[in-house]
Motif scaffolding. Structure first.
Motif, PDB file in Angstrom:
ATOM      1  N   LEU A   1       0.845  -1.192   0.000  1.00  0.00           N
ATOM      2  CA  LEU A   1       0.000   0.000   0.000  1.00  0.00           C
ATOM      3  C   LEU A   1       0.880   1.241   0.000  1.00  0.00           C
ATOM      4  N   VAL A   2       0.604   2.163  -0.889  1.00  0.00           N
ATOM      5  CA  VAL A   2       1.263   3.471  -0.877  1.00  0.00           C
ATOM      6  C   VAL A   2       0.196   4.491  -0.490  1.00  0.00           C
ATOM      7  N   LEU A   3       0.394   5.140   0.645  1.00  0.00           N
ATOM      8  CA  LEU A   3      -0.642   5.990   1.230  1.00  0.00           C
ATOM      9  C   LEU A   3      -0.594   7.418   0.700  1.00  0.00           C
ATOM     10  N   THR A   4      -1.662   8.144   0.997  1.00  0.00           N
ATOM     11  CA  THR A   4      -1.698   9.584   0.727  1.00  0.00           C
ATOM     12  C   THR A   4      -1.000  10.357   1.847  1.00  0.00           C
ATOM     13  N   ILE A   5      -0.766   9.687   2.960  1.00  0.00           N
ATOM     14  CA  ILE A   5      -0.135  10.315   4.123  1.00  0.00           C
ATOM     15  C   ILE A   5       1.274  10.778   3.782  1.00  0.00           C
ATOM     16  N   ASP A   6       1.613  11.972   4.238  1.00  0.00           N
ATOM     17  CA  ASP A   6       2.979  12.476   4.138  1.00  0.00           C
ATOM     18  C   ASP A   6       3.632  12.303   5.507  1.00  0.00           C
ATOM     19  N   ASN A   7       4.675  11.485   5.554  1.00  0.00           N
ATOM     20  CA  ASN A   7       5.314  11.138   6.820  1.00  0.00           C
ATOM     21  C   ASN A   7       5.802  12.365   7.582  1.00  0.00           C
ATOM     22  N   ILE A   8       6.290  13.360   6.859  1.00  0.00           N
ATOM     23  CA  ILE A   8       6.802  14.574   7.507  1.00  0.00           C
ATOM     24  C   ILE A   8       5.652  15.378   8.106  1.00  0.00           C
ATOM     25  N   ILE A   9       4.567  15.546   7.334  1.00  0.00           N
ATOM     26  CA  ILE A   9       3.403  16.277   7.856  1.00  0.00           C
ATOM     27  C   ILE A   9       2.822  15.535   9.051  1.00  0.00           C
TER      28      ILE A   9
ATOM     29  N   SER B   1     -12.727  22.381  22.500  1.00  0.00           N
ATOM     30  CA  SER B   1     -12.181  23.546  21.799  1.00  0.00           C
ATOM     31  C   SER B   1     -11.647  23.106  20.445  1.00  0.00           C
ATOM     32  N   SER B   2     -11.934  23.894  19.415  1.00  0.00           N
ATOM     33  CA  SER B   2     -11.493  23.478  18.083  1.00  0.00           C
ATOM     34  C   SER B   2     -11.187  24.666  17.188  1.00  0.00           C
ATOM     35  N   PHE B   3     -10.413  24.354  16.147  1.00  0.00           N
ATOM     36  CA  PHE B   3     -10.177  25.332  15.089  1.00  0.00           C
ATOM     37  C   PHE B   3     -10.080  24.563  13.779  1.00  0.00           C
ATOM     38  N   MET B   4     -10.721  25.126  12.767  1.00  0.00           N
ATOM     39  CA  MET B   4     -10.735  24.517  11.438  1.00  0.00           C
ATOM     40  C   MET B   4     -10.313  25.580  10.438  1.00  0.00           C
ATOM     41  N   GLY B   5      -9.312  25.280   9.595  1.00  0.00           N
ATOM     42  CA  GLY B   5      -8.827  26.306   8.687  1.00  0.00           C
ATOM     43  C   GLY B   5      -8.232  25.749   7.411  1.00  0.00           C
ATOM     44  N   PHE B   6      -7.772  26.679   6.538  1.00  0.00           N
ATOM     45  CA  PHE B   6      -7.219  26.300   5.242  1.00  0.00           C
ATOM     46  C   PHE B   6      -6.275  27.387   4.757  1.00  0.00           C
ATOM     47  N   ALA B   7      -5.468  27.042   3.750  1.00  0.00           N
ATOM     48  CA  ALA B   7      -4.545  28.008   3.158  1.00  0.00           C
ATOM     49  C   ALA B   7      -4.065  27.466   1.805  1.00  0.00           C
ATOM     50  N   PRO B   8      -3.642  28.358   0.922  1.00  0.00           N
ATOM     51  CA  PRO B   8      -3.948  29.792   0.913  1.00  0.00           C
ATOM     52  C   PRO B   8      -5.399  30.031   0.527  1.00  0.00           C
ATOM     53  N   VAL B   9      -5.913  31.198   0.811  1.00  0.00           N
ATOM     54  CA  VAL B   9      -7.340  31.461   0.640  1.00  0.00           C
ATOM     55  C   VAL B   9      -7.780  31.373  -0.813  1.00  0.00           C
ATOM     56  N   ALA B  10      -7.014  31.943  -1.736  1.00  0.00           N
ATOM     57  CA  ALA B  10      -7.431  31.980  -3.131  1.00  0.00           C
ATOM     58  C   ALA B  10      -7.519  30.584  -3.742  1.00  0.00           C
ATOM     59  N   SER B  11      -6.553  29.739  -3.440  1.00  0.00           N
ATOM     60  CA  SER B  11      -6.522  28.388  -4.001  1.00  0.00           C
ATOM     61  C   SER B  11      -6.026  27.422  -2.930  1.00  0.00           C
ATOM     62  N   PRO B  12      -6.918  26.952  -2.062  1.00  0.00           N
ATOM     63  CA  PRO B  12      -6.498  26.138  -0.917  1.00  0.00           C
ATOM     64  C   PRO B  12      -5.749  24.865  -1.318  1.00  0.00           C
TER      65      PRO B  12
ATOM     66  N   PHE C   1      -3.020  24.930  15.428  1.00  0.00           N
ATOM     67  CA  PHE C   1      -3.189  24.940  13.976  1.00  0.00           C
ATOM     68  C   PHE C   1      -2.126  25.834  13.334  1.00  0.00           C
ATOM     69  N   GLN C   2      -1.891  26.987  13.938  1.00  0.00           N
ATOM     70  CA  GLN C   2      -0.908  27.927  13.383  1.00  0.00           C
ATOM     71  C   GLN C   2       0.501  27.341  13.371  1.00  0.00           C
ATOM     72  N   ARG C   3       0.884  26.682  14.460  1.00  0.00           N
ATOM     73  CA  ARG C   3       2.227  26.095  14.535  1.00  0.00           C
ATOM     74  C   ARG C   3       2.391  24.972  13.505  1.00  0.00           C
ATOM     75  N   ILE C   4       1.337  24.198  13.315  1.00  0.00           N
ATOM     76  CA  ILE C   4       1.398  23.120  12.318  1.00  0.00           C
ATOM     77  C   ILE C   4       1.544  23.701  10.920  1.00  0.00           C
ATOM     78  N   MET C   5       0.683  24.653  10.581  1.00  0.00           N
ATOM     79  CA  MET C   5       0.675  25.210   9.225  1.00  0.00           C
ATOM     80  C   MET C   5       1.956  25.985   8.918  1.00  0.00           C
TER      81      MET C   5
ATOM     82  N   HIS D   1       6.838  23.043   3.509  1.00  0.00           N
ATOM     83  CA  HIS D   1       7.100  21.666   3.091  1.00  0.00           C
ATOM     84  C   HIS D   1       6.315  21.316   1.828  1.00  0.00           C
ATOM     85  N   LEU D   2       5.122  21.874   1.679  1.00  0.00           N
ATOM     86  CA  LEU D   2       4.291  21.637   0.495  1.00  0.00           C
ATOM     87  C   LEU D   2       4.640  22.587  -0.653  1.00  0.00           C
ATOM     88  N   ASP D   3       5.710  23.343  -0.484  1.00  0.00           N
ATOM     89  CA  ASP D   3       6.149  24.323  -1.492  1.00  0.00           C
ATOM     90  C   ASP D   3       5.085  25.386  -1.738  1.00  0.00           C
TER      91      ASP D   3
END
Length: 570
Positions: A213-221, A508-519, A544-548, A554-556
Motif C-alpha cells: 500500500l502506498v498511502l496519501t499520508i505524508d510522513n513529515i506532515i 475547543s477546536s479550530f478549522m482552517g485552510f490556506a492559501p485562501v485563493a486556491s487552498p 493549527f498555526q504552529r502546524i501550518m 514543506h508543500l512548497d
C-alpha cells in the motif's frame, strides 16, 4: 481309556489348530484382498498431510515511499513431546528464558501429542539462548512478524496485526485481502509416529506475496502534526487531542492523528481508549465551527446580502429555551461580523429565515449523518435527526453546532467542500496498490460525491473566513506572509444520560485552510476537555498555526506577501 477316546484326544487339537489357521487365512484374505482399497486409502490419508505456506505481508509506505509497516524475522518454538525423555528438566531450563511457569511447561511437554507450540514470534536473542541448551524434541520455525518502524507514528490509521499476521485494526484490517496475499500448500508424508519422512515434500499450490500500500499520508506532515498535538495535550492537560489534515482539492488525507496514542508493536499493552481512532470513530458537537455551513446555506438560498445587518443582543428566547451568546454584543452585525465575532444570536436570527426542510437538505448535502466512505473500518455515521422530528429549538440549535453529532472526519470533509469551489469529495488514505513486482494494480483518484454549493458561494465563504483569522476570533491562527481562513469553535460536552451538558467540560477546536485563493491544505484541531483556558481561539488556533507554519513550506506553498526587513548599518 477306550481306543475311540484316544483318537479324539489325538485329532481334536489338530482340528482346532486347522480351524484357527483357516480363520486367520480368511481374515487375511479379507484384509488384503476384499478390504484392500479401503485400508489403502485410510493409510494414505494418515501418511500424507497438507501444510500451509504463509506469504509475506505487503509493505505499507507513505506517499513518498517511506516505509511505515514492514516484516521482520521471528522464531516460533515448538516441541515433539514424544521425543522428550525428561520433560521436568527441559521445562526448568525453558521457563526462565520464556518467562513461563515451569508447571505449565511440564504439563505441555507431557501431553500425548506429536507436535505443539510453546511460544510464537520470539526474538532472535531468545532463540539463540534456547538453542545453546541443545534440548531433544525442541525446535524453531522461522516466521515473519509485523513491525512498525516509527512506533506510535500514524498508529491509528495503520492499525495492527495479530499473532498470525492477520489485520485487526486500521488499514491493516481494511486492506487485509490485499496485504495478506494468498497461501501456498505442500504435502508431506509422515511415518507411523507422525514424524515427517525426509525428501517427501511436494508443492501443490504456490504462494502469492501480499501487495504493498502506498498511502496519501505524508510522513513529515504526520510527524509535525503529532508533535504539535502531543505538546497541546501536555500543555492543556486535556482528555484528548485530535487532528486531521487533507488536500481539499482531491480528498487525500495528509495526516491523521489522535493523542493519547499507542504503539502497534505492543498494542495489547494499551487500553481501548488509547487505540481508538477518534477522528473516524467518535462523534462530538462541533459548536461554532459549524457556523460557516449555516452561513453557506443562507447565502446559497439568497436570504441575506453582504451589506445587510441584524441586531445581536445577548440572548434570544425561542419556545421555552433561551439561547445565550458567548458575550453580549448588543449591536448590529453583518454576516461577516457575525462570523468574525462568532455571534450565536446573529447566526440563529439568520438561520430562522430558512425552512427546516431546506436546512435539513443542506445538512445531507454536506454529508452529515452519513459515512464519508473513507477506507477505514468502523466509521461512525453521526447523529442528524430528520427534520420531521425537530422541535422549535432544533433549527436554531443546529445552526450554531448544537443538537447535532458528527465526526472530525465528516467535519473536515464538509469544510473542504466549502472552500474548494463547492464539491464534496470522498476522503481516502491509499494512493495506490502495487504487487510484488512493483506494478500498480489499483489507483485511487479524486471522487466527487456531489455538488453542495455554487462556486460563487464558496468564494464568499472563503473571504468571510479569511476575515475571521485576520481580525476575528481566529487571529491566533494567522501566519505572516500567508492568507489563512478558518473558524474557531467552543462547545460543551453533552451529558451521557438525559438532557443538558456537563458543567465545566468543553471541546475547543479550530478549522482552517490556506492559501485562501486556491487552498492546498485544510485541517482541523480538536482539544477535548482541556484544563484552564478552553476557547477554541485561545488554545486550538495556536496549535493549527504552529502546524501550518511548518507544513506550508514543506508543500512548497510560498508566502504570498514579501516581508521586508530593514537592517541598520552602524
Amino acid at each position: 481309556m477306550s481306543k475311540q477316546n484316544k483318537k479324539v484326544h489325538i485329532y481334536l487339537p489338530f482340528f482346532l489348530i486347522c480351524f484357527a489357521f483357516l480363520v486367520i487365512v480368511a481374515r487375511l484374505y479379507s484384509l488384503q484382498i476384499i478390504e484392500h482399497e479401503e485400508f489403502k486409502q485410510e493409510v494414505s490419508k494418515s501418511q500424507v498431510r497438507k501444510v500451509d505456506i504463509l506469504p509475506e505481508r505487503g509493505i505499507i509506505y507513505d506517499r513518498n515511499l517511506e516505509k511505515l509497516a514492514v516484516n521482520i524475522p521471528s522464531y516460533s518454538l515448538y516441541a515433539y513431546p514424544k521425543k522428550i525423555s525428561h520433560p521436568e528438566e527441559a521445562a526448568g531450563k525453558l521457563s526462565s528464558i520464556l518467562g513461563m511457569k515451569k508447571s505449565w511447561l511440564v504439563k505441555q511437554l507431557k501431553k500425548e501429542k506429536v507436535f505443539l507450540w510453546l511460544g510464537r514470534k520470539l526474538p532472535l536473542i531468545k532463540k539463540e539462548m534456547i538453542e545453546t541448551l541443545a534440548l531433544e524434541g525442541i525446535g524453531f520455525v522461522e516466521e515473519t512478524e509485523r513491525f512498525y518502524l516509527q512506533k506510535k507514528l500514524a498508529s491509528h490509521l495503520l492499525g495492527f496485526t495479530g499473532i498470525d499476521n492477520q489485520g485487526l485494526a486500521g488499514l491493516e484490517l481494511y486492506y487485509e485481502e490485499e496485504l495478506r496475499g494468498k497461501r501456498g500448500h505442500f504435502l508431506i508424508r509422515e511415518d507411523a509416529l507422525g514424524y515427517e519422512i525426509p525428501l517427501t515434500r511436494r508443492i501443490t499450490q504456490g504462494l502469492v506475496p501480499g501487495m504493498d500500500l502506498v498511502l496519501t499520508i505524508d510522513n513529515i506532515i504526520q510527524s509535525i502534526v503529532e508533535k504539535e498535538i502531543s505538546l497541546a495535550l501536555e500543555e492543556t492537560e486535556a482528555r484528548s487531542v485530535e487532528a486531521l489534515f487533507m488536500n481539499p482539492q482531491t480528498g487525500e488525507i495528509l495526516a491523521l492523528a489522535n493523542k493519547p496514542d499507542y504503539d502497534p508493536n505492543h498494542y495489547s499493552d494499551f487500553s481501548p481508549f488509547f487505540r481508538r481512532n477518534r477522528v473516524v470513530h467518535s462523534i462530538y458537537e462541533p459548536g461554532s465551527t459549524f457556523k460557516p455551513f449555516t452561513a453557506s446555506a443562507i447565502l446559497e438560498e439568497g436570504l441575506i446580502t453582504m451589506e445587510e445587518s441584524v441586531y445581536c443582543e445577548g440572548t434570544i428566547k425561542i419556545a421555552s429555551h433561551t439561547f445565550h451568546d458567548w458575550k453580549p454584543f448588543n449591536q448590529y452585525f453583518t454576516l461577516a461580523d457575525i462570523l468574525r465575532n462568532s455571534s450565536s444570536i446573529g447566526m440563529i436570527k439568520l438561520a430562522s429565515r430558512m425552512d427546516k426542510e431546506i436546512f435539513s437538505e443542506y445538512l445531507h448535502l454536506f454529508g452529515f449523518g452519513e459515512k464519508t466512505g473513507i477506507d477505514l473500518s468502523g466509521e461512525a455515521k453521526g447523529i442528524v435527526r430528520a427534520a420531521s422530528s425537530w422541535s422549535l429549538t432544533d433549527l436554531p440549535a443546529i445552526s450554531i453546532g448544537q443538537a447535532i453529532a458528527i465526526t472530525p472526519l465528516q467535519m473536515l470533509t464538509a469544510f473542504c467542500a466549502l472552500v474548494n469551489g463547492g464539491e464534496l469529495l470522498k476522503p481516502y488514505l491509499v494512493k495506490y496498490i502495487r504487487n510484488a513486482e512493483g506494478k500498480r494494480v489499483k489507483e485511487n483518484e479524486p471522487t466527487v460525491v456531489r455538488r453542495v454549493i455554487s462556486p460563487s458561494t464558496s468564494v464568499q465563504i472563503k473571504e468571510l473566513l479569511e476575515q475571521v483569522v485576520e481580525d476575528g476570533t481566529g487571529r491566533r491562527a494567522k501566519i505572516e506572509g500567508y492568507s489563512i481562513g478558518g473558524k474557531t469553535g467552543t462547545a460543551q460536552v453533552p451529558a451521557l444520560a438525559g438532557r443538558g451538558y456537563i458543567p465545566n467540560k468543553y471541546i475547543s477546536s479550530f478549522m482552517g485552510f490556506a492559501p485562501v485563493a486556491s487552498p492546498g491544505i485544510a485541517g482541523i484541531v480538536i482539544i477535548k476537555e482541556p484544563t484552564g483556558a478552553y476557547y477554541g481561539g485561545e488554545i486550538a488556533a495556536p496549535v493549527f498555526q504552529r502546524i501550518m507554519k511548518r507544513v506550508l513550506p514543506h508543500l512548497d506553498i510560498l508566502p504570498e506577501q514579501e516581508e521586508w526587513v530593514t537592517v541598520r548599518v552602524s
